[in-house]
Design a protein around this motif. Structure first.
Motif, PDB file in Angstrom:
ATOM      1  N   ILE A  13      38.026  60.728  -9.301  1.00 38.78           N
ATOM      2  CA  ILE A  13      37.254  59.560  -9.729  1.00 38.78           C
ATOM      3  C   ILE A  13      38.242  58.511 -10.233  1.00 38.78           C
ATOM      4  CG2 ILE A  13      35.471  58.728 -11.319  1.00 38.78           C
ATOM      5  CD1 ILE A  13      34.599  61.707 -11.594  1.00 38.78           C
ATOM      6  N   MET A  17      36.702  53.854 -13.782  1.00 36.61           N
ATOM      7  CA  MET A  17      35.260  54.091 -13.752  1.00 36.61           C
ATOM      8  C   MET A  17      34.806  55.236 -14.652  1.00 36.61           C
ATOM      9  SD  MET A  17      34.304  53.747  -9.720  1.00 36.61           S
ATOM     10  CE  MET A  17      34.832  52.370  -8.701  1.00 36.61           C
ATOM     11  N   GLN A  18      35.744  55.984 -15.189  1.00 33.77           N
ATOM     12  CA  GLN A  18      35.365  57.229 -15.863  1.00 33.77           C
ATOM     13  C   GLN A  18      34.624  57.005 -17.182  1.00 33.77           C
ATOM     14  OE1 GLN A  18      38.818  59.816 -16.120  1.00 33.77           O
ATOM     15  NE2 GLN A  18      39.344  59.423 -13.981  1.00 33.77           N
ATOM     16  N   ALA A  21      31.157  55.862 -16.543  1.00 32.88           N
ATOM     17  CA  ALA A  21      30.359  56.933 -15.935  1.00 32.88           C
ATOM     18  C   ALA A  21      29.870  57.916 -16.991  1.00 32.88           C
ATOM     19  CB  ALA A  21      31.189  57.660 -14.878  1.00 32.88           C
ATOM     20  N   ASP A  24      27.058  56.258 -18.882  1.00 34.07           N
ATOM     21  CA  ASP A  24      25.838  56.195 -18.071  1.00 34.07           C
ATOM     22  C   ASP A  24      25.169  57.562 -17.983  1.00 34.07           C
ATOM     23  OD1 ASP A  24      25.984  53.498 -17.584  1.00 34.07           O
ATOM     24  OD2 ASP A  24      27.042  53.697 -15.673  1.00 34.07           O
ATOM     25  N   THR A  47      34.858  63.405 -19.321  1.00 36.01           N
ATOM     26  CA  THR A  47      35.299  63.078 -17.962  1.00 36.01           C
ATOM     27  C   THR A  47      36.731  63.551 -17.754  1.00 36.01           C
ATOM     28  OG1 THR A  47      36.084  60.890 -18.656  1.00 36.01           O
ATOM     29  CG2 THR A  47      33.833  61.033 -17.815  1.00 36.01           C
ATOM     30  N   LEU A  52      32.559  65.017 -13.955  1.00 36.23           N
ATOM     31  CA  LEU A  52      31.723  64.455 -15.016  1.00 36.23           C
ATOM     32  C   LEU A  52      31.020  65.626 -15.682  1.00 36.23           C
ATOM     33  CD1 LEU A  52      29.860  61.335 -13.539  1.00 36.23           C
ATOM     34  CD2 LEU A  52      31.766  61.359 -15.127  1.00 36.23           C
ATOM     35  N   PHE A 133      22.629  57.758  -9.486  1.00 37.17           N
ATOM     36  CA  PHE A 133      23.673  57.448 -10.463  1.00 37.17           C
ATOM     37  C   PHE A 133      24.325  56.098 -10.135  1.00 37.17           C
ATOM     38  CE2 PHE A 133      27.633  57.845 -12.823  1.00 37.17           C
ATOM     39  CZ  PHE A 133      27.161  58.379 -14.013  1.00 37.17           C
ATOM     40  N   TRP A 135      27.044  54.207  -9.794  1.00 33.47           N
ATOM     41  CA  TRP A 135      28.475  53.946  -9.601  1.00 33.47           C
ATOM     42  C   TRP A 135      28.680  52.488  -9.171  1.00 33.47           C
ATOM     43  CZ3 TRP A 135      31.799  57.322 -11.378  1.00 33.47           C
ATOM     44  CH2 TRP A 135      31.492  58.675 -11.389  1.00 33.47           C
ATOM     45  N   SER A 138      30.444  53.325  -4.297  1.00 34.11           N
ATOM     46  CA  SER A 138      30.170  54.712  -3.907  1.00 34.11           C
ATOM     47  C   SER A 138      30.333  54.847  -2.400  1.00 34.11           C
ATOM     48  CB  SER A 138      28.758  55.126  -4.337  1.00 34.11           C
ATOM     49  OG  SER A 138      27.792  54.240  -3.798  1.00 34.11           O
ATOM     50  N   TRP A 153      28.134  59.002  -3.573  1.00 35.30           N
ATOM     51  CA  TRP A 153      28.862  59.340  -4.793  1.00 35.30           C
ATOM     52  C   TRP A 153      30.170  58.588  -4.780  1.00 35.30           C
ATOM     53  CZ3 TRP A 153      26.450  61.205  -8.724  1.00 35.30           C
ATOM     54  CH2 TRP A 153      27.127  61.776  -9.799  1.00 35.30           C
ATOM     55  N   VAL A 154      30.826  58.479  -5.912  1.00 33.79           N
ATOM     56  CA  VAL A 154      32.042  57.696  -5.995  1.00 33.79           C
ATOM     57  C   VAL A 154      33.123  58.252  -5.078  1.00 33.79           C
ATOM     58  CG1 VAL A 154      32.849  59.000  -7.998  1.00 33.79           C
ATOM     59  CG2 VAL A 154      33.735  56.702  -7.594  1.00 33.79           C
TER      60      VAL A 154
END
Length: 750
Positions: A13, A17-18, A21, A24, A47, A52, A133, A135, A138, A153-154
């Motif tokens: 990831i 962005m971690q 994420a 969220d 993370t 995650l 989710f 992101w 993604s 997904w990412v």
């Protein structure tokens, strides 16, 4: 109570962005549990580069049972209606009761809904949470990428672990079946293993060379970095964001020290740091004695190498050497180019499609910086002009093209190398400052002028073409520019009139202001004569204002455009007011963060014409201090009492009371004492305001506290005699007028 462990295991990831994420994931889970009526004690998110993790503590075994009472049709309603009601709730006629109400006899049912087991609720809720989710970016992968209905997904999602008190929560997402298996470090412990609780999970991950908590990975990086620098007698260039980024790139961080050729130290420190940080995520190191960079760096590996990291260090040194060689080449090539030649290249660089080239912006900024010296003695006209003309030349350099973060800084180096005045060099380096609340604010005259001119031109330009910030969107960083301009003005005590001087000068320089002229165009003359019903005489001086094809005139006796707008009804002159409102809002935000009451700022702004920020904040400071005293609080209470009475009477009589008080109608007691106190206070307040001594003005207002209190204690405002009543209401209006000389107290809370 039960605990939930959820792990979403994927390819790497992105570090940036971690954090979002994790936030969220916590937010969505908490919202989902609340909507499902499931309580919980706490929810935590973690993370790593490949996972995650969510840990929810204190979940109940099941949803609570719910008992709901529902009213049906009348007891004598048609059978079809009654059966429809019974069918909708799954009960028979014998299960419901008849109840008398004011509107008749109705059927009532008591419906009991048994709560679902928490496991079932989670199995139903989590697939949707994962699929939806948010992101920022993604992807789809493999066979699933052929349809838009498949999971995004990412990075490719490889497995899902979900355990509720040791038992797997059964669900799947796009063929990924949930289990109790996870994986350790990619290189040190890649084999799968089972876990049965969060504690078991965290312990086994640590054994498998994965530090679960990003904060602990950050602590590990700092600890190892400090140990290495202590031994080598160097100092790390502090960079908390880089520590966080490296923690997001590694599950098992291992800090190593490398070196590069000392010849590269001829390149400016900012370039070396930008190269190491931006491209390689390395930490720069400096000599603690001189503060200069050394030829060493720190890198963070994601494993423990068997050779102690020698091969890793060698590889990183090789890569960095190539990067630094490029930087040194750019530096040496740029030094050969005269700044005038670089400045000429800015003609082909677009600043904004609606605002022309960077060269055009530079021209406006230079004129504005010179105007600030001429009008307000900020800097020196010639130096201001020269610094502004050179401030952005490095945008055309090879170095800034490669490393945009060093713009401004490189221009200063080039100017210094070519022998320009030190004040000019400093102004070039500082013209983007301050860029944030923690950034140093320029305090040298030339630097202030150029930095302020640059920010104000940007603000005025984008407002003029309709590119204002909306909601959370601010693509041109105008909020930051506004806060920077405010800091430059306030922290340097610059007494500039924003709307009546500075903003209009900015608009003028982009052909949206006004210029001196001897004659007015015919259509302006016609418009003037139509609006004012007066004859336009050609010998009158005239100021020309152009905005999107509309022209406006000005005659002697109206000292500024705002007066024209007010007198002649030219409502189109809204750009300056709009920009000032934006700056005022930013000022309120900044001052609130520093502990200044928002209502006090509003009270001063409400006076109107408060566009000298230094003067405004001086008034705000004195007012806030005054309101914190007993005299201030009690006077505010008295003011509000007077205002409430006046508002009621003015609404009742459809009129506004004036300040004319007949002294012969005043009683000999507290009424007359208040009249005398108001006259004395008004005189003192007026003198203090002329001197801009706001503390003295507040002290003068404080003298009213006692007479106002005594008046309301002893005097009946609504006397039977109409003349006395009128006189007393006018006296109350004098109270209101007296405090409004300092601020609009109606805006103050309390």
């Amino acid at each position: 109570m039960a605990n939930l462990l959820l792990e979403l295991f994927s390819e790497e990831i992105p570090a940036r962005m971690q954090t979002r994420a994790g936030e969220d994931l916590k937010r969505l889970m908490a919202k989902g549990l609340e909507e499902a009526e499931l309580t919980f004690d706490d929810v935590e998110a973690y993370t790593t580069p490949r996972r995650l993790i969510l840990y929810v503590k204190g979940l109940p075994a099941a949803q609570p049972d719910v008992t709901e009472e529902r009213r049906g049709p009348r007891a004598d309603a048609p059978e079809k209606a009654i059966q429809g009601f019974l069918g909708s709730i799954g009960l028979t006629r014998d299960d419901v009761e008849e109840r008398e109400t004011k509107k008749g006899t109705f059927l009532y049912a008591l419906i009991e809904r048994k709560g679902q087991p928490t496991e079932a609720v989670l199995a139903d809720m989590l697939p949707g949470l994962i699929r939806g989710f948010p992101w920022p970016k993604s992807m789809r992968w493999g066979d699933a990428s052929v349809t838009t209905e498949s999971l995004r997904w990412v990075r490719p999602l490889q497995s899902i672990l979900c355990i509720l008190d040791g038992a797997v929560v059964p669900f799947d997402v796009d063929g990924i079946t949930v289990g109790d298996i996870t994986f350790g470090h990619r290189f040190h412990a890649p084999d799968p293993f089972k876990v049965n609780s969060f504690d078991d999970y965290a312990e086994k991950l640590l054994e498998a060379k994965v530090i679960l908590d990003p904060l602990k990975r950050m602590e590990q990086i700092v600890k190892e970095a400090n140990a290495l620098t202590l031994v080598s007698k160097v100092q790390i260039v502090r960079d908390d964001a880089l520590v966080e980024e490296n923690a997001g790139l590694t599950e098992w961080p291992n800090v190593l020290m490398g070196a590069f050729d000392p010849d590269f130290l001829d390149v400016p420190d900012e370039v070396l740091t930008a190269t190491m940080r931006g491209n390689q995520k390395y930490f720069s190191l400096k000599d603690p004695q001189t503060g200069n960079l050394t030829n060493h760096f720190l890198c963070v590996a994601n494993l423990e190498a068997e050779d102690g990291g020698k091969a890793i260090i060698a590889g990183n040194e090789k890569v960095l050497s190539a990067r630094l060689a490029d930087a040194k080449f750019f530096w040496e090539q740029d030094l050969k180019v005269p700044l005038a030649e670089l400045a000429n290249k800015l003609k082909s660089v677009t600043f904004h499609a609606k605002l022309g080239s960077v060269s055009q912006k530079v021209e406006r900024v230079a004129k504005l910086a010179k105007w600030l010296a001429d009008e307000y003695d900020i800097g020196q006209p010639g130096l201001n002009w020269q610094a502004a003309k050179l401030a952005k030349v490095d945008l055309a350099s090879k170095m800034v093209t490669e490393f945009p973060s060093v713009q401004g800084v490189m221009g200063a180096y080039y100017a210094d190398n070519q022998g320009y005045n030190s004040a000019v060099v400093k102004a070039i380096k500082e013209h983007y400052a301050p860029q944030g609340p923690d950034d140093n604010c320029p305090n040298d005259g030339v630097s202030i002028a150029v930095a302020l001119a640059d920010k104000m031109d940007t603000l005025a330009g984008f407002f003029a073409v309709g590119e204002k910030p909306t909601g959370s969107k601010d693509p041109y960083a105008l909020r930051r520019a506004a806060l920077g301009a405010i800091r430059l003005i306030v922290e340097n005590g610059i007494r500039v009139s924003l709307t009546r001087k500075l903003i209009w000068q900015c608009l003028h320089l982009m052909d949206r202001g006004f210029i001196q002229d001897a004659q007015a165009p015919a259509h302006v003359v016609a418009k003037f004569e139509k609006i004012t019903k007066k004859k336009w005489y050609p010998e009158l001086n005239y100021l020309y204002f152009s905005r999107r094809g509309r022209d406006f005139g000005k005659i002697d006796g109206f000292p500024n455009v705002l007066d024209i707008q007010s007198e002649f009804g030219f409502s189109e002159l809204g750009e300056a007011n709009s920009l000032f409102s934006f700056l005022a809002d930013r000022l309120k935000v900044q001052q609130r963060e520093q502990g200044v009451r928002h209502d006090v700022i509003d009270a001063v702004f409400a006076l109107g014409g408060q566009d000298d920020l230094v003067l405004l904040l001086s008034r705000v400071s004195a007012l806030q201090a005054f309101l914190a005293t007993d005299d201030g609080a009690n006077l505010l209470a008295g003011y509000k009492r007077a205002s409430n009475i006046l508002r009621i009477e003015e609404k009742k009589d459809d009129r506004v009371f004036d300040d004319s008080v007949d002294e012969n109608l005043l009683g000999d007691t507290q009424e007359h004492a208040l009249f005398v106190a108001l006259n004395s206070s008004n005189e003192l307040v007026s003198k203090a305001l002329v001197k801009e001594d706001f503390e003295a003005a507040m002290r003068a207002l404080a003298q009213l506290r006692g007479p106002v209190d005594a008046f309301f204690d002893d005097v009946t405002v609504n006397a039977d005699d109409p003349a006395i009543r009128e006189n007393r209401l006018n006296l109350l209006n004098q109270i209101r007028a007296a405090v409004h000389k300092v601020a609009d107290f109606s805006k103050i809370e309390g």
